[in-house]
Design a protein around this motif. Structure first.
Motif, short mmCIF file in Angstrom:
data_model
loop_
_atom_site.label_atom_id
_atom_site.label_comp_id
_atom_site.label_asym_id
_atom_site.label_seq_id
_atom_site.Cartn_x
_atom_site.Cartn_y
_atom_site.Cartn_z
N LEU A 1 55.23 31.93 38.92
CA LEU A 1 56.50 32.30 39.53
C LEU A 1 56.33 32.83 40.95
CD1 LEU A 1 58.25 34.05 36.49
CD2 LEU A 1 58.70 31.76 37.41
N PHE A 2 55.21 33.53 41.20
CA PHE A 2 54.95 34.09 42.53
C PHE A 2 53.74 33.42 43.15
CE2 PHE A 2 57.10 37.35 40.02
CZ PHE A 2 58.12 37.75 40.88
N GLU A 3 53.79 32.11 43.22
CA GLU A 3 52.65 31.33 43.69
C GLU A 3 52.28 31.62 45.14
OE1 GLU A 3 53.34 27.06 44.45
OE2 GLU A 3 55.29 27.39 43.47
N ASP A 4 53.25 31.92 45.97
CA ASP A 4 52.95 32.20 47.39
C ASP A 4 52.11 33.47 47.52
OD1 ASP A 4 54.36 29.97 48.18
OD2 ASP A 4 56.25 31.06 48.44
N LEU A 5 52.46 34.50 46.76
CA LEU A 5 51.70 35.76 46.79
C LEU A 5 50.30 35.55 46.26
CD1 LEU A 5 51.55 38.82 47.21
CD2 LEU A 5 52.48 39.10 44.90
N GLY A 6 50.20 34.80 45.15
CA GLY A 6 48.89 34.53 44.57
C GLY A 6 47.99 33.77 45.52
N GLY A 7 48.56 32.82 46.24
CA GLY A 7 47.77 32.03 47.19
C GLY A 7 47.16 32.89 48.29
N GLN A 8 47.86 33.95 48.68
CA GLN A 8 47.36 34.84 49.72
C GLN A 8 46.28 35.79 49.21
OE1 GLN A 8 50.78 36.84 51.38
NE2 GLN A 8 51.81 34.92 51.93
N LEU A 9 46.17 35.94 47.90
CA LEU A 9 45.20 36.88 47.32
C LEU A 9 43.97 36.19 46.73
CD1 LEU A 9 47.69 39.26 45.44
CD2 LEU A 9 46.50 39.72 47.60
N LEU A 10 43.83 34.90 46.93
CA LEU A 10 42.71 34.16 46.35
C LEU A 10 41.35 34.72 46.77
CD1 LEU A 10 43.90 30.44 46.52
CD2 LEU A 10 43.31 31.73 44.46
N PHE A 11 41.27 35.21 48.00
CA PHE A 11 40.00 35.73 48.50
C PHE A 11 39.52 36.94 47.70
CE2 PHE A 11 43.09 38.55 50.37
CZ PHE A 11 42.45 39.78 50.47
N PHE A 12 40.45 37.60 47.00
CA PHE A 12 40.15 38.83 46.28
C PHE A 12 39.54 38.57 44.90
CE2 PHE A 12 41.76 43.00 44.41
CZ PHE A 12 40.83 43.77 45.11
N VAL A 13 39.69 37.35 44.39
CA VAL A 13 39.28 37.02 43.03
C VAL A 13 37.78 37.21 42.78
CG1 VAL A 13 39.07 35.13 41.36
CG2 VAL A 13 41.22 35.50 42.54
N PRO A 14 36.88 36.72 43.63
CA PRO A 14 35.45 36.94 43.38
C PRO A 14 35.08 38.41 43.27
CG PRO A 14 35.75 35.26 45.06
CD PRO A 14 37.09 35.88 44.83
N TRP A 15 35.75 39.27 44.04
CA TRP A 15 35.46 40.70 43.98
C TRP A 15 35.90 41.28 42.64
CZ3 TRP A 15 32.47 42.80 47.67
CH2 TRP A 15 32.36 42.11 48.88
N LEU A 16 37.07 40.85 42.18
CA LEU A 16 37.55 41.30 40.87
C LEU A 16 36.59 40.87 39.77
CD1 LEU A 16 41.40 40.53 41.07
CD2 LEU A 16 40.32 42.78 41.02
N PHE A 17 36.10 39.63 39.90
CA PHE A 17 35.20 39.14 38.87
C PHE A 17 33.87 39.88 38.88
CE2 PHE A 17 32.08 36.41 36.93
CZ PHE A 17 32.72 36.07 35.75
N ALA A 18 33.35 40.16 40.08
CA ALA A 18 32.10 40.91 40.17
C ALA A 18 32.25 42.29 39.54
CB ALA A 18 31.68 41.04 41.63
N PHE A 19 33.41 42.91 39.76
CA PHE A 19 33.68 44.22 39.15
C PHE A 19 33.71 44.11 37.63
CE2 PHE A 19 37.02 46.87 37.21
CZ PHE A 19 36.42 48.11 37.35
N MET A 20 34.38 43.07 37.11
CA MET A 20 34.44 42.86 35.66
C MET A 20 33.05 42.71 35.07
SD MET A 20 37.52 40.13 35.01
CE MET A 20 36.73 39.69 33.47
N THR A 21 32.22 41.93 35.74
CA THR A 21 30.86 41.69 35.26
C THR A 21 30.06 42.98 35.23
OG1 THR A 21 30.94 39.47 36.27
CG2 THR A 21 28.78 40.29 35.57
N PHE A 22 30.19 43.77 36.30
CA PHE A 22 29.47 45.04 36.38
C PHE A 22 29.90 45.99 35.26
CE2 PHE A 22 29.57 49.47 37.93
CZ PHE A 22 28.19 49.69 38.06
N ALA A 23 31.22 46.11 35.08
CA ALA A 23 31.75 47.02 34.06
C ALA A 23 31.30 46.60 32.66
CB ALA A 23 33.28 47.06 34.13
N GLY A 24 31.30 45.29 32.40
CA GLY A 24 30.89 44.81 31.09
C GLY A 24 29.40 44.95 30.84
N SER A 25 28.61 44.97 31.91
CA SER A 25 27.15 45.04 31.77
C SER A 25 26.64 46.46 31.55
CB SER A 25 26.48 44.45 33.02
OG SER A 25 26.86 43.11 33.21
N LEU A 26 27.48 47.45 31.74
CA LEU A 26 27.05 48.84 31.56
C LEU A 26 26.68 49.16 30.11
CD1 LEU A 26 29.57 50.73 33.87
CD2 LEU A 26 27.13 50.40 34.26
#
Length: 323
Positions: A26-51
């Motif tokens: 529904l908010f595809e324009d906003l999501g398109g502008q935030l794509l650069f942020f996805v790898p950082w979110l994923f790296a954080f998820m991986t770190f948190a899960g690895s603790l």
């Protein structure tokens, strides 16, 4: 408060995940502008899960080498072959074939540990599989994609390897090392506080990346419905094959349980990141739709495993009494 939030997020994941996808469309324009942020979110998820992981898991490599080998082969050879032939036979679309293969070739999900724990599986073996599979991913995934993609699409293999290293391997090693250094205390004091933010990051990744496939979802057609159905069938098949193979390969229900969830679940978020970064948007469809079913199927097969365990243990006890 954070613990309560994490419990509620865990409970509502089967609903919040597809809801995140809808919001992203529904908010595809906003999501398109935030794509650069996805790898950082994923790296954080991986770190948190690895603790919660430690190098103790490597001891399982000595005790259960064939079990780990079979699970790795299932994850990265058997299921990609099945996905390749099924998608090729049904769709005749190379982009969708790449998406389907990527959806099943990505590493096992860290959340499989939760389900293995709930079903009283072999936790040390589960951690070993997650850690080893994570460390292998920067080499296994590019190799598989190179085979499937062929010459039709040019892929920057070196960049893909580097992305996987810093999104998966480095955060994982950082989490494991911190857990080792603090002798497990960091998982209790810090890791559990990060758990709800890790789940929120997952919802953010789904929402942001859903903007990429918004044009396809907004125009509902036979192909879209077919993709969703095939994704569901492959996901169910993955769990079912794990249970069937596990039944014939091992007598220990703890190992079968571990095989069921580590073989059935995937770290889908990393697949979405790879698909959106290196391939046309259509490739993302089979990957992102996998998020709709993963937690629901895990919950369903928890009940299946409980019934299997009850039946298997009753039969085993009867055989022991007769002998």
């Amino acid at each position: 408060m954070l613990s309560s939030l994490n419990t509620h997020l865990q409970k509502w994941m089967p609903i919040l995940t597809p809801l995140s996808l809808v919001v992203g469309v529904l908010f595809e324009d906003l999501g398109g502008q935030l794509l650069f942020f996805v790898p950082w979110l994923f790296a954080f998820m991986t770190f948190a899960g690895s603790l919660s992981m430690s190098f103790e898991g490597f001891k399982s490599l000595k005790r259960y080498p064939w079990a780990i080998f079979i699970i790795i082969v299932f994850l990265h050879i058997l299921m990609p072959i099945v996905a390749y032939f099924v998608s090729t036979a049904i769709f005749h679309d190379h982009l969708l074939t790449i998406g389907f293969v990527l959806a099943v070739a990505i590493p096992t999900g860290v959340t499989s540990f939760i389900w293995v724990s709930i079903c009283r599986g072999h936790l040390a073996l589960c951690l070993a599989i997650i850690l080893i599979d994570t460390l292998l991913s920067p080499f296994v995934i590019p190799a598989l994609l190179h085979i499937v993609v062929g010459q039709s699409i040019e892929i920057d293999t070196l960049s893909l390897i580097l992305d996987l290293l810093w999104m998966i391997v480095l955060p994982s090693l950082a989490g494991v090392l911190l857990n080792e250094f603090t002798k497990g205390k960091i998982e209790v004091t810090f890791g559990r506080k990060l758990a709800p933010f890790s789940k929120l990051s997952l919802f953010g990744i789904v929402m942001i990346n859903s903007s990429v496939i918004a044009p396809y979802i907004k125009n509902i057609n036979f192909e879209l419905v077919s993709v969703i159905i095939v994704v569901f069938v492959l996901a169910v098949s993955g769990y079912a094959l794990c249970l069937a193979l596990g039944h014939f390969l091992w007598k220990d229900t703890r190992i079968i349980t571990t095989f069921l969830f580590t073989g059935g679940m995937r770290n889908i978020a990393v697949g979405v990141v790879i698909a959106t970064t290196y391939f046309p948007s259509k490739t993302v469809m089979p990957v992102v739709f996998g998020m709709l079913f993963q937690q629901v199927l895990a919950s369903f097969f928890t009940r299946v495993m409980e019934k299997y365990r009850l039946k298997f243990e009753v039969v085993s006890s009867l055989n022991e009494n007769l002998s």
